[in-house]
Design a protein around this motif. Structure first.
Motif, PDB file in Angstrom:
ATOM      1  N   LEU A 133      -4.742  -6.087   4.068  1.00 12.79           N
ATOM      2  CA  LEU A 133      -3.490  -5.502   3.605  1.00 12.79           C
ATOM      3  C   LEU A 133      -3.604  -3.980   3.524  1.00 12.79           C
ATOM      4  O   LEU A 133      -2.687  -3.259   3.928  1.00 12.79           O
ATOM      5  N   GLN A 134      -4.725  -3.494   3.029  1.00 11.86           N
ATOM      6  CA  GLN A 134      -4.945  -2.052   2.953  1.00 11.86           C
ATOM      7  C   GLN A 134      -4.989  -1.430   4.353  1.00 11.86           C
ATOM      8  O   GLN A 134      -4.479  -0.328   4.575  1.00 11.86           O
ATOM      9  N   LEU A 135      -5.582  -2.148   5.294  1.00  6.26           N
ATOM     10  CA  LEU A 135      -5.661  -1.648   6.661  1.00  6.26           C
ATOM     11  C   LEU A 135      -4.261  -1.559   7.283  1.00  6.26           C
ATOM     12  O   LEU A 135      -3.930  -0.562   7.938  1.00  6.26           O
ATOM     13  N   ILE A 136      -3.444  -2.574   7.055  1.00  5.84           N
ATOM     14  CA  ILE A 136      -2.071  -2.538   7.558  1.00  5.84           C
ATOM     15  C   ILE A 136      -1.326  -1.361   6.937  1.00  5.84           C
ATOM     16  O   ILE A 136      -0.604  -0.632   7.622  1.00  5.84           O
ATOM     17  N   SER A 137      -1.519  -1.147   5.644  1.00  4.06           N
ATOM     18  CA  SER A 137      -0.868  -0.034   4.954  1.00  4.06           C
ATOM     19  C   SER A 137      -1.307   1.305   5.543  1.00  4.06           C
ATOM     20  O   SER A 137      -0.478   2.202   5.760  1.00  4.06           O
ATOM     21  N   LEU A 138      -2.576   1.439   5.820  1.00  7.74           N
ATOM     22  CA  LEU A 138      -3.098   2.674   6.414  1.00  7.74           C
ATOM     23  C   LEU A 138      -2.499   2.908   7.804  1.00  7.74           C
ATOM     24  O   LEU A 138      -2.073   4.023   8.134  1.00  7.74           O
TER      25      LEU A 138
ATOM     26  N   LEU B 132       4.470  -3.584  11.589  1.00  5.26           N
ATOM     27  CA  LEU B 132       3.533  -3.409  10.488  1.00  5.26           C
ATOM     28  C   LEU B 132       4.165  -3.803   9.157  1.00  5.26           C
ATOM     29  O   LEU B 132       3.506  -4.411   8.311  1.00  5.26           O
ATOM     30  N   GLN B 133       5.442  -3.477   8.978  1.00  2.97           N
ATOM     31  CA  GLN B 133       6.138  -3.878   7.749  1.00  2.97           C
ATOM     32  C   GLN B 133       6.194  -5.398   7.626  1.00  2.97           C
ATOM     33  O   GLN B 133       5.958  -5.946   6.547  1.00  2.97           O
ATOM     34  N   LYS B 134       6.496  -6.070   8.716  1.00  5.64           N
ATOM     35  CA  LYS B 134       6.557  -7.537   8.706  1.00  5.64           C
ATOM     36  C   LYS B 134       5.177  -8.132   8.433  1.00  5.64           C
ATOM     37  O   LYS B 134       5.044  -9.075   7.653  1.00  5.64           O
ATOM     38  N   ASP B 135       4.151  -7.582   9.082  1.00  9.12           N
ATOM     39  CA  ASP B 135       2.784  -8.068   8.865  1.00  9.12           C
ATOM     40  C   ASP B 135       2.366  -7.877   7.404  1.00  9.12           C
ATOM     41  O   ASP B 135       1.755  -8.768   6.801  1.00  9.12           O
ATOM     42  N   TYR B 136       2.722  -6.713   6.867  1.00  4.24           N
ATOM     43  CA  TYR B 136       2.380  -6.404   5.477  1.00  4.24           C
ATOM     44  C   TYR B 136       3.064  -7.395   4.546  1.00  4.24           C
ATOM     45  O   TYR B 136       2.429  -7.972   3.661  1.00  4.24           O
ATOM     46  N   GLN B 137       4.356  -7.593   4.730  1.00  3.71           N
ATOM     47  CA  GLN B 137       5.116  -8.484   3.860  1.00  3.71           C
ATOM     48  C   GLN B 137       4.594  -9.917   3.935  1.00  3.71           C
ATOM     49  O   GLN B 137       4.439 -10.582   2.905  1.00  3.71           O
ATOM     50  N   LYS B 138       4.299 -10.379   5.136  1.00  2.00           N
ATOM     51  CA  LYS B 138       3.787 -11.745   5.317  1.00  2.00           C
ATOM     52  C   LYS B 138       2.445 -11.917   4.604  1.00  2.00           C
ATOM     53  O   LYS B 138       2.235 -12.891   3.879  1.00  2.00           O
ATOM     54  N   LEU B 139       1.551 -10.966   4.802  1.00  2.00           N
ATOM     55  CA  LEU B 139       0.233 -11.058   4.183  1.00  2.00           C
ATOM     56  C   LEU B 139       0.326 -10.901   2.673  1.00  2.00           C
ATOM     57  O   LEU B 139      -0.362 -11.603   1.920  1.00  2.00           O
ATOM     58  N   TYR B 140       1.185 -10.003   2.202  1.00  2.00           N
ATOM     59  CA  TYR B 140       1.387  -9.813   0.766  1.00  2.00           C
ATOM     60  C   TYR B 140       1.844 -11.123   0.123  1.00  2.00           C
ATOM     61  O   TYR B 140       1.321 -11.534  -0.914  1.00  2.00           O
TER      62      TYR B 140
END
Length: 136
Positions: A43-48, A68-76
């Protein structure tokens, strides 16, 4: 007793409270959960990556940012559904309630309320005493 010693006593009481112990246990369980830790690192890597792309301003790849927003939301959401994170979130919410209670009580003391008898007003208090039977 001085203000500082009273605050330190409050700190001891907070740390002796079962809600504090529950939060500490939940945090330790999260730290020991290697799967959860890997997901949090991801999650931190996606945020970076998102930040790096967004910093490009006009040259930023809008499709990449959306991905990246979708990946972040899904993983979150996946992280928040884990048993350990749910326990941690519940324990953190209990500690937040305690912090809010302490803050509200201190606010009453600063307002000049009697520390021995004051009570936190109901949440639906309008601060217009003609609307209820009184809260103080």
């Amino acid at each position: 007793m001085s203000l500082e010693s009273t605050l330190r006593e409050l700190g001891k009481e907070i740390q002796a409270d079962p809600r504090f112990a529950a939060l500490q246990a939940a945090a330790s369980a999260n730290d020991a959960d290697t799967s959860l830790q890997e997901k949090m690192q991801e999650l931190q890597l996606i945020s970076l990556k998102y930040q790096q792309e967004a910093q490009k301003a006009d040259e930023a790849d809008k499709d990449r940012i959306e991905e990246l927003q979708k990946d972040y939301q899904k993983l979150y959401e996946e992280i928040m559904q884990t048993e350990n994170m749910q326990k941690y979130s519940a324990a953190a919410a209990q500690m937040e309630e305690m912090a809010q209670y302490i803050s509200k009580m201190i606010g009453l003391f600063f307002d000049g309320q009697d520390p021995a008898t004051c009570e936190i007003p109901e949440e639906n208090c309008t601060h217009d005493c003609c609307t209820c039977g009184g809260c103080h």
